[in-house]
Design a protein around this motif. Structure first.
Motif, PDB file in Angstrom:
ATOM      1  N   ARG A 242     -46.382  16.610 -20.803  1.00  0.00           N
ATOM      2  CA  ARG A 242     -45.002  16.720 -20.491  1.00  0.00           C
ATOM      3  C   ARG A 242     -43.749  16.565 -21.291  1.00  0.00           C
ATOM      4  NH1 ARG A 242     -45.577  19.216 -14.991  1.00  0.00           N
ATOM      5  NH2 ARG A 242     -46.797  17.304 -14.085  1.00  0.00           N
TER       6      ARG A 242
ATOM      7  N   ASP B  43     -50.313  25.788 -16.858  1.00  0.00           N
ATOM      8  CA  ASP B  43     -51.179  24.946 -16.235  1.00  0.00           C
ATOM      9  C   ASP B  43     -52.598  25.811 -16.370  1.00  0.00           C
ATOM     10  OD1 ASP B  43     -48.826  23.081 -15.224  1.00  0.00           O
ATOM     11  OD2 ASP B  43     -48.016  24.415 -14.073  1.00  0.00           O
ATOM     12  N   GLU B  44     -52.760  26.530 -16.690  1.00  0.00           N
ATOM     13  CA  GLU B  44     -53.968  27.297 -15.939  1.00  0.00           C
ATOM     14  C   GLU B  44     -54.907  27.208 -17.528  1.00  0.00           C
ATOM     15  OE1 GLU B  44     -50.390  30.384 -18.559  1.00  0.00           O
ATOM     16  OE2 GLU B  44     -50.718  29.113 -16.839  1.00  0.00           O
TER      17      GLU B  44
ATOM     18  N   ALA C 211     -55.825  23.899 -16.040  1.00  0.00           N
ATOM     19  CA  ALA C 211     -57.172  24.330 -14.771  1.00  0.00           C
ATOM     20  C   ALA C 211     -57.978  24.477 -15.656  1.00  0.00           C
ATOM     21  CB  ALA C 211     -55.911  25.536 -14.215  1.00  0.00           C
TER      22      ALA C 211
ATOM     23  N   ARG D 157     -57.480  18.737 -18.133  1.00  0.00           N
ATOM     24  CA  ARG D 157     -57.306  18.059 -16.809  1.00  0.00           C
ATOM     25  C   ARG D 157     -56.514  16.642 -16.365  1.00  0.00           C
ATOM     26  NH1 ARG D 157     -60.057  22.107 -14.380  1.00  0.00           N
ATOM     27  NH2 ARG D 157     -60.998  20.644 -13.713  1.00  0.00           N
TER      28      ARG D 157
END
Length: 301
Positions: free
Chosen positions: A175, A238-239, A242, A248
């Motif tokens: 992040r 995020d996808e 994932a 991840r």
């Protein structure tokens, strides 16, 4: 003159970590022996010319490994992991535990095993991390003086193609305001050399090793300065995380796992006064890889 009674057998000496360890040990006047598949290969020849004693063989050659450990003081163990394509997960565990067993059997004074910073007390569900945890657990059960090092994320990883540097961006799992620790592969060699030099201090220790701490925004600043043009930082959507178990798990490890637990860089500097920051690494040995990732190699930029 080197003390030939203090020989370190280095695995992976033609690779990144083992090569860094071999170079650092030679600089510190240790005698170095290395297992190589092909003594005539360019990297093997370079090792021999630097003063390394070569032993021809592979991780599967138990008798060769046993002979290579004869009269050695120490062993540096690093085993290829399955993403390299060289071994399966089960082979990594088999080779890593076999080296430890032979070190114990051969009366090796000090075994140093290089694991990974994403290894924790609980299984992660990602095989490339959990294999190392299994090897660690096996080593701790053996009657051998051992030190386990857990290098954090390699600086070299950040300048691999595919993270968007050639398009003026850098996309990673961190992040923007989150921090992570990095290590230059060359520093691994220096840390391991310091550990071999102080067996009593590091006997039985599991030690995370790092060179620098950066946030996503700091990566943007450092890469922009090094590239000489704007590099925008962004976290993987995020996808994407994932869909990629490895990324991840790294992201999860930073949020609440082993990678969230940072080491004290002042302690690291006590072991390795020449510790490299990410900025200094990019300006030095990392420059070529950065230029390749930027797509500027051969452009005179």
């Amino acid at each position: 003159m080197r003390d030939t009674q203090r020989t370190i057998l280095v695995f992976g000496a033609t690779g990144q970590q083992g090569g860094a360890v071999a170079r650092a040990l030679l600089r510190a006047q240790w005698a170095v022996r290395a297992l190589v598949r092909d003594p005539a290969a360019p990297k093997s020849i370079a090792l021999r010319e630097a003063g390394v004693e070569l032993v021809r063989g592979s991780f599967a050659d138990i008798d060769v490994l046993r002979a290579a450990m004869k009269d050695a003081y120490g062993v540096f163990s690093v085993v290829p992991s399955s993403p390299s394509g060289a071994v399966t997960d089960e082979e990594e565990v088999r080779f890593g535990t076999a080296i430890a067993d032979l070190a114990s059997e051969s009366g090796i004074a000090h075994l140093v095993y290089s694991s990974g910073a994403s290894v924790g007390e609980k299984p992660t569900g990602v095989a490339r991390f959990d294999t190392k945890a299994r090897i660690e657990a096996h080593i701790r059960e053996l009657p051998v003086t051992a030190t386990i090092v857990r290098p954090v994320i390699f600086m070299e990883m950040l300048v691999r193609p595919g993270f968007g540097l050639d398009k003026g961006r850098f996309t990673f799992f961190l992040r923007p305001n989150q921090s992570m620790q990095l290590i230059a592969v060359d520093d691994i060699g220096k840390f391991v050399t310091a550990i071999f030099a102080d067996k009593m201090r590091f006997s039985g220790e599991t030690l995370k090793i790092a060179s620098d701490t950066v946030t996503g925004r700091e990566l943007e600043t450092i890469l922009t300065e090094a590239a000489g043009r704007p590099i925008a930082y962004a976290r993987f959507p995020d996808e994407v995380l994932a869909a990629n178990p490895y990324l991840r798990q790294l992201a999860a490890s930073l949020d609440e796992g082993p990678l969230a637990d940072h080491v004290d860089l002042n302690v690291m500097r006590e072991l390795n006064p020449e510790i490299l920051s990410f900025r200094s690494w990019l300006a030095g040995s990392g420059r070529k890889a950065l230029d390749e990732a930027l797509g500027t190699t051969g452009l005179g930029l």
